[in-house]
Scaffold this motif. Sequence first.
Motif, PDB file in Angstrom:
ATOM      1  N   ILE A 141     -37.269 -23.240  45.643  1.00 42.28           N
ATOM      2  CA  ILE A 141     -36.855 -24.332  45.937  1.00 42.28           C
ATOM      3  C   ILE A 141     -35.911 -24.796  44.939  1.00 42.28           C
ATOM      4  N   GLN A 198     -34.075 -27.723  42.106  1.00 42.57           N
ATOM      5  CA  GLN A 198     -34.732 -29.052  41.750  1.00 42.57           C
ATOM      6  C   GLN A 198     -34.072 -30.014  42.408  1.00 42.57           C
ATOM      7  N   TYR A 220     -36.266 -30.464  45.717  1.00 42.53           N
ATOM      8  CA  TYR A 220     -37.316 -30.901  45.520  1.00 42.53           C
ATOM      9  C   TYR A 220     -37.669 -32.360  45.080  1.00 42.53           C
ATOM     10  N   LEU A 276     -37.660 -34.282  48.190  1.00 43.72           N
ATOM     11  CA  LEU A 276     -39.146 -33.939  48.752  1.00 43.72           C
ATOM     12  C   LEU A 276     -39.980 -35.038  48.114  1.00 43.72           C
ATOM     13  N   ALA A 277     -40.153 -34.894  46.673  1.00 44.39           N
ATOM     14  CA  ALA A 277     -40.818 -35.815  45.909  1.00 44.39           C
ATOM     15  C   ALA A 277     -40.888 -37.152  46.248  1.00 44.39           C
ATOM     16  N   LYS A 288     -39.534 -38.495  49.058  1.00 47.54           N
ATOM     17  CA  LYS A 288     -39.958 -38.833  50.457  1.00 47.54           C
ATOM     18  C   LYS A 288     -41.544 -39.115  50.260  1.00 47.54           C
ATOM     19  N   ALA A 289     -42.146 -38.253  49.555  1.00 44.26           N
ATOM     20  CA  ALA A 289     -43.749 -38.157  49.523  1.00 44.26           C
ATOM     21  C   ALA A 289     -44.215 -39.273  48.597  1.00 44.26           C
ATOM     22  N   SER A 290     -43.454 -39.952  47.814  1.00 43.76           N
ATOM     23  CA  SER A 290     -43.834 -41.282  46.805  1.00 43.76           C
ATOM     24  C   SER A 290     -43.914 -42.413  47.951  1.00 43.76           C
ATOM     25  N   PRO A 291     -45.011 -43.047  47.866  1.00 43.03           N
ATOM     26  CA  PRO A 291     -44.810 -44.553  48.507  1.00 43.03           C
ATOM     27  C   PRO A 291     -44.044 -45.398  47.886  1.00 43.03           C
ATOM     28  N   ASN A 292     -43.405 -46.262  48.429  1.00 44.44           N
ATOM     29  CA  ASN A 292     -42.721 -47.507  47.836  1.00 44.44           C
ATOM     30  C   ASN A 292     -43.441 -48.631  47.736  1.00 44.44           C
ATOM     31  N   THR A 293     -42.972 -49.362  46.758  1.00 45.74           N
ATOM     32  CA  THR A 293     -43.671 -50.815  46.722  1.00 45.74           C
ATOM     33  C   THR A 293     -43.690 -51.663  47.818  1.00 45.74           C
ATOM     34  N   PRO A 348     -46.759 -47.405  43.195  1.00 48.47           N
ATOM     35  CA  PRO A 348     -47.960 -46.874  44.039  1.00 48.47           C
ATOM     36  C   PRO A 348     -48.063 -45.397  43.881  1.00 48.47           C
ATOM     37  N   LEU A 371     -39.936 -28.571  37.975  1.00 52.51           N
ATOM     38  CA  LEU A 371     -38.589 -28.890  39.144  1.00 52.51           C
ATOM     39  C   LEU A 371     -37.974 -30.134  38.857  1.00 52.51           C
ATOM     40  N   ALA A 376     -46.083 -35.175  41.617  1.00 48.29           N
ATOM     41  CA  ALA A 376     -44.952 -34.578  41.853  1.00 48.29           C
ATOM     42  C   ALA A 376     -44.732 -33.485  40.936  1.00 48.29           C
ATOM     43  N   VAL A 408     -49.821 -38.090  46.234  1.00 50.68           N
ATOM     44  CA  VAL A 408     -48.379 -37.685  46.522  1.00 50.68           C
ATOM     45  C   VAL A 408     -48.382 -36.119  45.817  1.00 50.68           C
ATOM     46  N   GLU A 436     -49.553 -33.900  48.692  1.00 47.33           N
ATOM     47  CA  GLU A 436     -48.744 -33.644  49.786  1.00 47.33           C
ATOM     48  C   GLU A 436     -47.694 -32.619  49.599  1.00 47.33           C
ATOM     49  N   LEU A 437     -47.029 -32.546  48.545  1.00 45.55           N
ATOM     50  CA  LEU A 437     -46.060 -31.955  48.123  1.00 45.55           C
ATOM     51  C   LEU A 437     -46.498 -30.310  47.896  1.00 45.55           C
TER      52      LEU A 437
END
Lengths: 147, 344
Positions: free
Chosen positions: A3, A5, A8, A11-12, A14-19, B160, B194, B204, B239, B242-243
């Motif tokens: 993958i 950078q 990734y 991807l990261a 998208k996986a991290s929730p927002n405030t 978060p 990464l 991450a 987080v 999931e990754l």
Amino acid sequence: MNITQAEYGELAKKASPNTKSYKTIPSAFVVGGGICVIGQLLFALYRDLGLNEDSATTLVSISLIALSAILTGLGVFDNIAKFAGAGTLVPITGFANAVVSPALEFKSEGFVLGLGAKMFLIAGPVIVYGTLASILYGIILWIIRLF
Amino acid sequence: MSELLSRGVFRLMSCPSIEGAAAIVGAKEGEGPLGALFDQVHEDSYLGQDTWEKAESQLQTQAVQTALKKSGHKPDEIGLLFAGDLLNQCIGSSYGLRELQIPFYGLYGACSTMGEGLGLAALFTDSGLIRRAAAVTSSHFCSAERQFRYPLEYGGVRPPSAQWTVTGAGAVVVGPSGKPPYLKGVATGMIQDLGVTDINNMGAAMAPAAADTIRRYLEATQTQPSDYDRIITGDLGAVGSELLLDLLGREQIDLSAQHDDCGLLIFNREEQDVHAGGSGCGCSASVLCAHILNEIQSGRWNEVLFIPTGALMSTVSVQQGESIPGIAHLVHLSSKRWPQPEQE
């Protein structure tokens, strides 16, 4: 890893929730506004006690700084701030907390190299760039007044 | 003797045992879902000391002493001690363990240190060079906060994706007792980066390292995730977990049925307000000693891969805008030994 950078990073993200802004913005507004109301009430009180406008304004700032310093010392301020977010950070209360909290924390390294040296760890940059900005502002004002 | 399966991956032929283990934690960890399993829960974050750094050292002292007591061995029976923590120059370990007088290797693998220490203890005992080794790591919320982030009473707000440093220490004694849990394999992590630069998103930053180590171990041993009861990473949090599943999914490795994460096991994320989960050297170490080893000993789990994960940045590198390199060391734990050759 199979993958890039950039991939990734996406991807990261998208996986991290927002405030949860729908929660944090109203609570910051209420607490921040509440602090301003307290300030206004104090101002009215000081005026009633016979102080002139200048002295009353200064005394309001001093009172709010003292209050947040005491609340920081009692270990309450960070709990309010957790709920309030920028509501306690932005007014003068946040600045007082930023000075008192490292002073408390670094006491264990002694009064000179700990408390004294680390006290402005967070507030230091604000003072440095605040002073610089005011100098810049002064120069601009001076130039404008030449014409 | 250990057998080299591929670069950095070892099979431990003698299957050293974990003879004793102990987890000592703070109050918040005691209130978490694993609370009843810890050997000791300290309500006082200072542990009766006058600084948090001394408190962290105290956590290590107590963890090693309790693990030794449970193993029935004295400090002078331990051939090597591997230890590390998150504090600058690893003072948590060197001050906490100086009285023990055991030959000492101080390690820094950030939050992966338990994997590093346990792996080295296993390799050294399996090689026959020493009979018995110990490994210990710790972290303390207060000492970590002030080193890596802000003073405790500062009213900043965490995003978060941030994680909560566990106050706790875990110690194990590795030796030839011949009883489970056994150590069957070790995979040494390779540094993976990464390009994550967000200090508040360590999960991450570490997930690629965990994915790489797990994939390398599965390949070297020619096994599948389904050959294991659990595959437990250190502190990827919500987080990073999931990754990890996503990254391995791209390599056709499906971990979803076996995967768990110590950072997710130690706290009730929502109730205890720890955002993406627990972290720190003490996170994987205390979950290993209080929970994972018990499950193996009781026979509920037979084959477990334990993969502590670490983010190898410093406050300096982060301020200079560098990305965060991750590492993950794997230890294969089991209730059964490898089939042993017939004794002559």
